[in-house]
Design a protein around this motif. Structure first.
Motif, mmCIF file in Angstrom:
data_model
loop_
_atom_site.group_PDB
_atom_site.id
_atom_site.type_symbol
_atom_site.label_atom_id
_atom_site.label_comp_id
_atom_site.label_asym_id
_atom_site.label_seq_id
_atom_site.Cartn_x
_atom_site.Cartn_y
_atom_site.Cartn_z
ATOM 1 N N VAL A 166 -30.407 49.680 -33.006
ATOM 2 C CA VAL A 166 -30.015 50.571 -34.109
ATOM 3 C C VAL A 166 -30.926 51.810 -34.065
ATOM 4 O O VAL A 166 -32.121 51.684 -33.778
ATOM 5 N N LYS A 172 -40.279 34.026 -31.503
ATOM 6 C CA LYS A 172 -41.075 34.942 -32.323
ATOM 7 C C LYS A 172 -41.120 34.479 -33.782
ATOM 8 O O LYS A 172 -42.191 34.390 -34.379
ATOM 9 N N ARG A 228 -25.322 33.558 -37.083
ATOM 10 C CA ARG A 228 -25.545 34.932 -36.644
ATOM 11 C C ARG A 228 -24.432 35.400 -35.735
ATOM 12 O O ARG A 228 -23.989 34.686 -34.842
ATOM 13 N N ARG A 234 -38.486 47.773 -30.135
ATOM 14 C CA ARG A 234 -37.694 47.302 -28.998
ATOM 15 C C ARG A 234 -37.296 48.430 -28.071
ATOM 16 O O ARG A 234 -36.526 48.233 -27.140
ATOM 17 N N GLN A 276 -38.969 54.148 -30.679
ATOM 18 C CA GLN A 276 -39.419 53.482 -31.911
ATOM 19 C C GLN A 276 -40.925 53.235 -31.880
ATOM 20 O O GLN A 276 -41.611 53.372 -32.891
ATOM 21 N N ARG A 326 -27.804 41.092 -25.118
ATOM 22 C CA ARG A 326 -29.159 41.171 -25.673
ATOM 23 C C ARG A 326 -30.213 40.989 -24.575
ATOM 24 O O ARG A 326 -31.239 41.657 -24.596
ATOM 25 N N ARG A 377 -29.465 27.349 -31.456
ATOM 26 C CA ARG A 377 -29.593 27.993 -32.765
ATOM 27 C C ARG A 377 -28.226 28.450 -33.285
ATOM 28 O O ARG A 377 -27.954 28.394 -34.474
ATOM 29 N N GLN A 430 -27.265 46.149 -29.113
ATOM 30 C CA GLN A 430 -27.886 47.477 -28.928
ATOM 31 C C GLN A 430 -28.933 47.726 -30.009
ATOM 32 O O GLN A 430 -28.961 47.040 -31.027
ATOM 33 N N GLY A 481 -39.963 41.518 -33.624
ATOM 34 C CA GLY A 481 -38.745 42.072 -33.017
ATOM 35 C C GLY A 481 -38.698 43.586 -33.073
ATOM 36 O O GLY A 481 -37.630 44.186 -33.070
ATOM 37 N N ARG A 491 -30.225 43.118 -41.064
ATOM 38 C CA ARG A 491 -29.104 42.297 -41.573
ATOM 39 C C ARG A 491 -29.014 42.389 -43.089
ATOM 40 O O ARG A 491 -27.921 42.445 -43.652
HETATM 41 N N1 UDP Z 1 -32.405 45.320 -33.858
HETATM 42 C C1 UDP Z 1 -32.503 46.671 -33.731
HETATM 43 N N2 UDP Z 1 -33.715 47.273 -33.828
HETATM 44 C C2 UDP Z 1 -34.852 46.578 -34.009
HETATM 45 C C3 UDP Z 1 -34.780 45.176 -34.135
HETATM 46 C C4 UDP Z 1 -33.528 44.571 -34.060
HETATM 47 O O1 UDP Z 1 -31.516 47.353 -33.539
HETATM 48 O O2 UDP Z 1 -35.928 47.190 -34.073
HETATM 49 C C5 UDP Z 1 -31.068 44.693 -33.781
HETATM 50 C C6 UDP Z 1 -30.630 44.518 -32.326
HETATM 51 O O3 UDP Z 1 -29.251 44.732 -32.244
HETATM 52 C C7 UDP Z 1 -30.995 43.044 -32.056
HETATM 53 C C8 UDP Z 1 -30.629 42.428 -33.396
HETATM 54 O O4 UDP Z 1 -31.060 43.397 -34.360
HETATM 55 O O5 UDP Z 1 -30.292 42.510 -30.962
HETATM 56 C C9 UDP Z 1 -31.254 41.077 -33.685
HETATM 57 O O6 UDP Z 1 -32.637 41.181 -33.744
HETATM 58 P P1 UDP Z 1 -33.547 39.892 -34.060
HETATM 59 O O7 UDP Z 1 -34.975 40.327 -33.978
HETATM 60 O O8 UDP Z 1 -33.093 39.229 -35.299
HETATM 61 O O9 UDP Z 1 -33.219 38.918 -32.833
HETATM 62 P P2 UDP Z 1 -34.142 37.822 -32.168
HETATM 63 O O10 UDP Z 1 -34.970 38.522 -31.168
HETATM 64 O O11 UDP Z 1 -34.921 37.179 -33.250
HETATM 65 O O12 UDP Z 1 -33.193 36.872 -31.508
#
Ligand code: UDP
Ligand code: MG
Length: 224
Positions: A90, A43, A163, A122, A126, A174, A157, A88, A119, A66
């Motif tokens: 948030v 992404k 991370r 999810r 939301q 995840r 990565r 999980q 992202g 973050r």
């Molecule tokens: N996350 C969340 N809500 C969101 C997006 C991300 O809680 O709407 C949290 C969730 O724990 C996720 C983490 O942030 O596993 C990392 O998201 P990121 O998009 O950075 O991961 P990627 O998909 O890029 O590997």
């Protein structure tokens, strides 16, 4: 995982009876494309291409979380940290507020009203809430990728990302969250005819060619 205090005023999702923006790029509008796909689907990489060629502002929900986690004095820091490590989601109030703030800041700064929201959403709650109180999305760009490919990319990565969730144990969680919680969001938008699906197992140039084809078909504007 810390309990969520639903009485905390900062944790109340915006109460509005209609969205903050209408869809589009005119005054009081915002053009939002959600970018979904499993962890490691590519992404972020593809969003960078789209920012370059389509003048989007890229907002990664994970990056915003973050950043908030590391912000000195944040009351959500510890909570965010444990959710991310456990793979999980948030609570949506926090993430939606961070996105809304970032959108408003960008509009104020540059006047750009085109956003790739990476992202997010999810989880169904939301998705519904964001479209209800912020803006309905134009569509969702979904990167369809095999778990095996994503796994290899994430471990790669993890060597340099720093991370907390790019390790074997968090990756497993995840993937599970993605299948159980995030795929229903893709299916929801699919029913509305609002999903653009791209095979993300190919190399990045090939994937991007497919993305551009779809953006042309959907008439995504190139300028602001
Ligand atoms: N996350 C969340 N809500 C969101 C997006 C991300 O809680 O709407 C949290 C969730 O724990 C996720 C983490 O942030 O596993 C990392 O998201 P990121 O998009 O950075 O991961 P990627 O998909 O890029 O590997
Ligand atoms: Mg990412």
């Amino acid at each position: 995982m810390p309990a969520i205090d639903k009485n905390n005023p900062a944790l109340v999702a915006p109460k509005r009876s209609s969205p903050l923006f209408s869809p589009g790029t005119g005054d009081n509008s915002a053009l939002v494309i959600f970018v979904l796909g499993g962890p490691g689907a590519g992404k972020g990489t593809q969003c960078a291409n789209l920012v370059r060629d389509y003048a989007f502002k890229h907002l990664s929900a994970g990056d915003l979380l973050r950043e908030e986690q590391d912000r000195p004095g944040s009351e959500f820091g510890d909570m965010i940290k444990s959710y991310i490590k456990e793979g999980q989601i948030v609570p949506m109030e926090v993430t939606i507020q961070l996105l809304e703030n970032a959108m408003n800041a960008e509009i104020e700064k540059s006047g750009n009203r085109k956003f790739l929201i990476d992202g997010f959403p999810r989880k169904m709650d939301q998705a519904l809430k964001f479209e209800e109180v912020v803006v309905p999305s134009m569509f969702t760009l979904f990167f369809d990728c095999d778990e095996k490919t994503m796994h290899e990319r994430l471990l790669d990565r993890g060597k340099s990302s720093g991370r907390a969730d790019d390790n074997e144990e968090s990756i497993k969680k995840r993937f599970r969250t993605f299948v159980e919680t995030s795929m229903p969001v893709v299916e929801h938008f699919e029913k509305e005819g609002k999903v653009v699906k791209v095979d993300a197992n190919k190399d990045r140039e090939e994937v991007y060619e497919k993305v551009k084809e779809q953006f042309t078909k959907r008439e995504v504007p190139k300028g602001q």
